[in-house]
Design an enzyme around this catalytic site. Structure first.
Site, PDB file in Angstrom:
ATOM      1  N   CYS A   8       0.834  -1.199   0.000  1.00  0.00           N
ATOM      2  CA  CYS A   8       0.000   0.000   0.000  1.00  0.00           C
ATOM      3  C   CYS A   8       0.871   1.252   0.000  1.00  0.00           C
ATOM      4  O   CYS A   8       2.065   1.200   0.245  1.00  0.00           O
ATOM      5  CB  CYS A   8      -0.909   0.000   1.227  1.00  0.00           C
ATOM      6  SG  CYS A   8      -2.006  -1.436   1.316  1.00  0.00           S
ATOM      7  N   GLY A  36      -0.438   0.139  -5.145  1.00  0.00           N
ATOM      8  CA  GLY A  36      -1.714  -0.517  -4.919  1.00  0.00           C
ATOM      9  C   GLY A  36      -2.757  -0.035  -5.890  1.00  0.00           C
ATOM     10  O   GLY A  36      -2.920   1.176  -6.060  1.00  0.00           O
ATOM     11  N   ASN A 114       0.142   1.207   5.810  1.00  0.00           N
ATOM     12  CA  ASN A 114       0.827   0.274   4.917  1.00  0.00           C
ATOM     13  C   ASN A 114       1.548  -0.747   5.770  1.00  0.00           C
ATOM     14  O   ASN A 114       2.350  -0.392   6.632  1.00  0.00           O
ATOM     15  CB  ASN A 114       1.834   1.032   4.040  1.00  0.00           C
ATOM     16  CG  ASN A 114       2.797   0.099   3.320  1.00  0.00           C
ATOM     17  OD1 ASN A 114       2.458  -1.023   2.978  1.00  0.00           O
ATOM     18  ND2 ASN A 114       4.018   0.565   3.110  1.00  0.00           N
ATOM     19  N   GLY A 115       1.276  -2.037   5.536  1.00  0.00           N
ATOM     20  CA  GLY A 115       1.978  -3.080   6.270  1.00  0.00           C
ATOM     21  C   GLY A 115       1.040  -4.127   6.821  1.00  0.00           C
ATOM     22  O   GLY A 115      -0.176  -4.069   6.630  1.00  0.00           O
ATOM     23  N   CYS A 250      12.960  -3.380   4.295  1.00  0.00           N
ATOM     24  CA  CYS A 250      12.538  -4.366   3.299  1.00  0.00           C
ATOM     25  C   CYS A 250      13.386  -4.239   2.026  1.00  0.00           C
ATOM     26  O   CYS A 250      13.375  -3.192   1.365  1.00  0.00           O
ATOM     27  CB  CYS A 250      11.062  -4.175   2.965  1.00  0.00           C
ATOM     28  SG  CYS A 250      10.463  -5.273   1.655  1.00  0.00           S
ATOM     29  N   TYR A 256      12.182  -3.870  -6.289  1.00  0.00           N
ATOM     30  CA  TYR A 256      10.963  -3.863  -7.107  1.00  0.00           C
ATOM     31  C   TYR A 256       9.922  -2.815  -6.731  1.00  0.00           C
ATOM     32  O   TYR A 256       9.417  -2.103  -7.584  1.00  0.00           O
ATOM     33  CB  TYR A 256      10.331  -5.263  -7.048  1.00  0.00           C
ATOM     34  CG  TYR A 256       8.979  -5.400  -7.701  1.00  0.00           C
ATOM     35  CD1 TYR A 256       8.750  -4.967  -9.001  1.00  0.00           C
ATOM     36  CD2 TYR A 256       7.919  -5.998  -7.028  1.00  0.00           C
ATOM     37  CE1 TYR A 256       7.499  -5.109  -9.613  1.00  0.00           C
ATOM     38  CE2 TYR A 256       6.676  -6.156  -7.628  1.00  0.00           C
ATOM     39  CZ  TYR A 256       6.470  -5.698  -8.910  1.00  0.00           C
ATOM     40  OH  TYR A 256       5.254  -5.837  -9.501  1.00  0.00           O
ATOM     41  N   ASP A 359      14.916  -9.980 -15.006  1.00  0.00           N
ATOM     42  CA  ASP A 359      13.672  -9.681 -14.296  1.00  0.00           C
ATOM     43  C   ASP A 359      13.981  -9.577 -12.818  1.00  0.00           C
ATOM     44  O   ASP A 359      15.050  -9.993 -12.355  1.00  0.00           O
ATOM     45  CB  ASP A 359      12.624 -10.757 -14.564  1.00  0.00           C
ATOM     46  CG  ASP A 359      11.200 -10.254 -14.354  1.00  0.00           C
ATOM     47  OD1 ASP A 359      11.029  -9.067 -14.007  1.00  0.00           O
ATOM     48  OD2 ASP A 359      10.249 -11.041 -14.537  1.00  0.00           O
TER      49      ASP A 359
END
Length: 455
Positions: A8, A36, A114-115, A250, A256, A359
Site C-alpha cells: 500500500c 496498490g 501500509n503493512g 525491506c 521492485y 527480471d
C-alpha cells in the site's frame, strides 16, 4: 499473475497556507499508484472549521477513476491523508478500503496504513471483548480501533498512537488524522518506508520521496524507524521512544516496489538497481548479443548488467500501458493471452540473437516462461535469464504478498530444474550476499530469502 504485488501507499499533508489538501493528496496518490491498484481514498479536515468536520471519499479502483474534479471539490480542508491499497491482509472489498474513519467517544479519527501486523488477531479479539464492532477484516481497522480505545484513556491523539504502537508487532507506516493534528509513525525496525517533505508552508508525509517531488514539494528526510511525528499549526513534534537498536528495511523496496526516482533511507533506488544488475553480470557472465529487461521492473537492472558486461542493452518488449488491471486467470491459455495483451516482442531487437533477459523475481514461473517462449517465437537463438533477487523460499508476514511455500517454484525445484521448467538456456539468481552491492551497509529484512524474520 506471477509477480509480488505492490504494497500500500500513504500520503498526507498539513497546510499552514490554506492549500487545497484534497487536490494535493490526489496528486500524491497518483504518484503512489504503483503501490496498490485495488482501492483508494482521501480524508480531509478544515482545522479552522468546527471540530469533527472530517470529510472522506473512497472507492474500489484506480485513483483517477475514483476522484473526478467534482468529487475532489467536495473534500474541503487544509489537512488530509490518502491511501492506495493492495490487500495483503483482509479481502479486496470496499469495507477494507482506506483511510479508515472512526467516530468514537472523544471524537473522530482517520487512519491510512501500509503493512501487516503479526499480532492483529489477538488485538482484534481483545478489542471485540471491549465492544468494538468491525466492518471489515483488515489489520488497518484493528489498529484504528486500538488507537480509538487508547484515545479514550489518553490526553492526546499522539499519546494514544504511542500506546497503540507499543503493542502492535510487524511492519507498518501509518498516518493518523484527527480534527487538529496529523500524526505519522513508522515501525521500530523500519520495515516500511515513510518520509517527510515540505511544500511552501505545508508539511507532507509519504511512503516515497517521489510522491513529494511529484506534487512540487521538497524532500526533507526519512522518518526514522520507531519515530512518531506529530504535525500541528505550531509545527513538528518528535517522539522517538519506540526506537530500538536494530533495523530491518525491506529489500524489495530497492529491488521492485519503489519508484526508480525515489530515495529511501539514504539509498537512491535507481542506483541500487543498477548495482544489482552489475552484481548479476559479475556473478553470471555469458556470451550474448543483447541484454534486455522485463518492463518495467527489470529494465534498470538490465542497464546495470549491460554496463558491467559490455553487452549492448536493447528494449525487446513493447508494454501496452492502457490494458486494465489483470487478475489471475483460471486456465493456462487465458494466462498466456493476458501476458501477450500487455507485452509484445520487438522482433528486430532479438531475431537471430543470444538474449540475456533480466527480471526482478520469479514467484511461480508462469510469466517468465511465457516471455521466453515469445522471445523464441520472434527468433531469439538463446535466452539466458538473470534474476535481480535471490530465490523466494519463505512467505512474508509484514505486508508483501509472498505466497505460501507450496506456490513458490524455488521451494519445490532446484535452480537447474527451474531453468528447464521455464525453458531458459541458463538461469542465475542474485546471491543473498550480493544484495549489499545494492544497499551498502543498510540493515535489511531478507526473510523471504533466508528465513531470518526480524519480528
Amino acid at each position: 499473475m506471477d509477480k509480488l504485488h505492490e504494497e500500500c501507499g500513504v500520503f498526507g499533508i498539513w497546510s499552514n497556507d490554506d492549500k487545497d489538501a484534497a487536490w494535493i493528496v490526489y496528486q500524491g496518490l497518483l504518484a503512489l499508484q504503483h503501490r496498490g491498484q485495488e482501492s483508494a481514498g482521501i480524508v480531509v479536515c478544515d482545522t479552522k472549521g468546527p471540530i469533527g468536520n472530517i470529510c472522506s471519499h473512497k472507492e474500489m479502483g484506480l485513483v483517477n477513476e475514483i476522484f473526478r474534479q467534482e468529487t475532489i471539490e467536495k473534500l474541503r480542508g487544509n489537512i488530509g491523508i490518502g491511501h492506495v491499497r493492495y490487500s495483503t491482509a483482509g479481502g479486496s472489498v470496499l469495507a477494507n478500503a482506506q483511510p479508515i474513519v472512526l467516530n468514537y467517544l472523544k471524537g473522530t479519527l482517520a487512519l491510512a496504513h501500509n503493512g501487516n501486523i503479526t499480532n492483529a488477531d489477538a488485538l482484534r479479539k481483545s478489542l471485540q471483548e471491549e465492544g468494538a464492532v468491525f466492518n471489515g477484516n483488515s489489520d488497518s481497522e484493528t489498529i484504528a480501533y486500538k488507537i480509538a480505545m487508547d484515545r479514550i484513556k489518553s490526553q492526546s491523539i499522539e499519546e494514544a498512537v504511542y500506546k497503540t504502537a507499543q503493542e502492535i508487532r510487524g511492519g507498518y507506516a501509518m498516518l493518523v488524522l484527527s480534527p487538529r493534528k496529523l500524526v505519522a509513525v513508522r515501525d521500530p525496525l523500519g520495515l516500511k518506508p515513510l518520509c517527510l517533505g515540505r511544500l511552501d508552508e505545508s508539511y507532507i508525509v509519504a511512503s516515497e520521496s517521489a510522491a513529494i517531488t511529484a506534487v512540487g514539494g521538497e524532500f526533507i528526510r526519512d522518518i526514522e524507524p520507531g519515530e512518531i511525528l506529530t504535525i500541528t499549526g505550531e509545527g513538528l513534534h518528535v517522539n522517538r521512544n519506540l526506537q530500538v537498536k536494530k533495523c530491518a528495511h525491506c529489500i524489495f523496496e530497492y529491488i521492485y516496489f519503489a519508484r526508480v526516482d525515489s530515495k529511501i533511507d539514504g539509498i537512491n533506488v535507481y542506483d541500487a538497481r543498477i548495482e544489482g544488475g552489475k552484481a548479476l553480470a559479475r556473478r553470471y557472465p555469458v556470451d550474448a548479443d543483447v541484454v534486455t529487461g522485463v518492463p518495467d521492473s527489470g529494465l534498470v537492472a538490465a542497464v546495470g548488467y549491460s554496463k558491467e558486461s559490455g553487452i549492448p542493452f536493447e528494449l525487446a518488449f513493447h508494454k501496452n500501458s492502457y490494458v486494465g488491471r489483470t487478475f489471475i486467470k483460471p486456465t493456462k491459455e487465458e494466462r498466456v493471452s493476458a501476458v501477450r495483451a500487455k507485452l509484445n516482442v520487438l522482433e528486430s531487437a532479438v531475431s537471430g540473437k543470444r538474449v540475456v533477459l533480466i527480471d526482478d523475481s520469479i514467484v511461480r514461473g508462469t510469466t517468465i516462461a511465457n516471455l521466453i517462449n515469445m522471445l523464441r517465437d520472434n527468433g531469439a537463438k538463446e535466452v539466458h535469464v538473470r534474476i535481480s533477487s535471490p530465490p523466494f523460499l519463505y512467505p512474508c508476514y509484514y505486508g508483501t504478498d509472498v505466497p505460501d511455500n507450496s506456490q513458490l517454484i524455488a521451494n519445490n525445484m532446484s535452480v537447474e530444474e527451474i531453468c528447464k521448467s521455464i525453458g531458459a538456456d541458463s538461469l542465475g539468481y542474485m546471491m543473498v550476499e550480493d544484495l549489499s552491492y545494492m544497499t551498502g551497509n543498510l540493515p535489511l529484512c531478507k526473510a523471504c530469502f533466508d528465513n531470518n524474520y526480524p519480528v
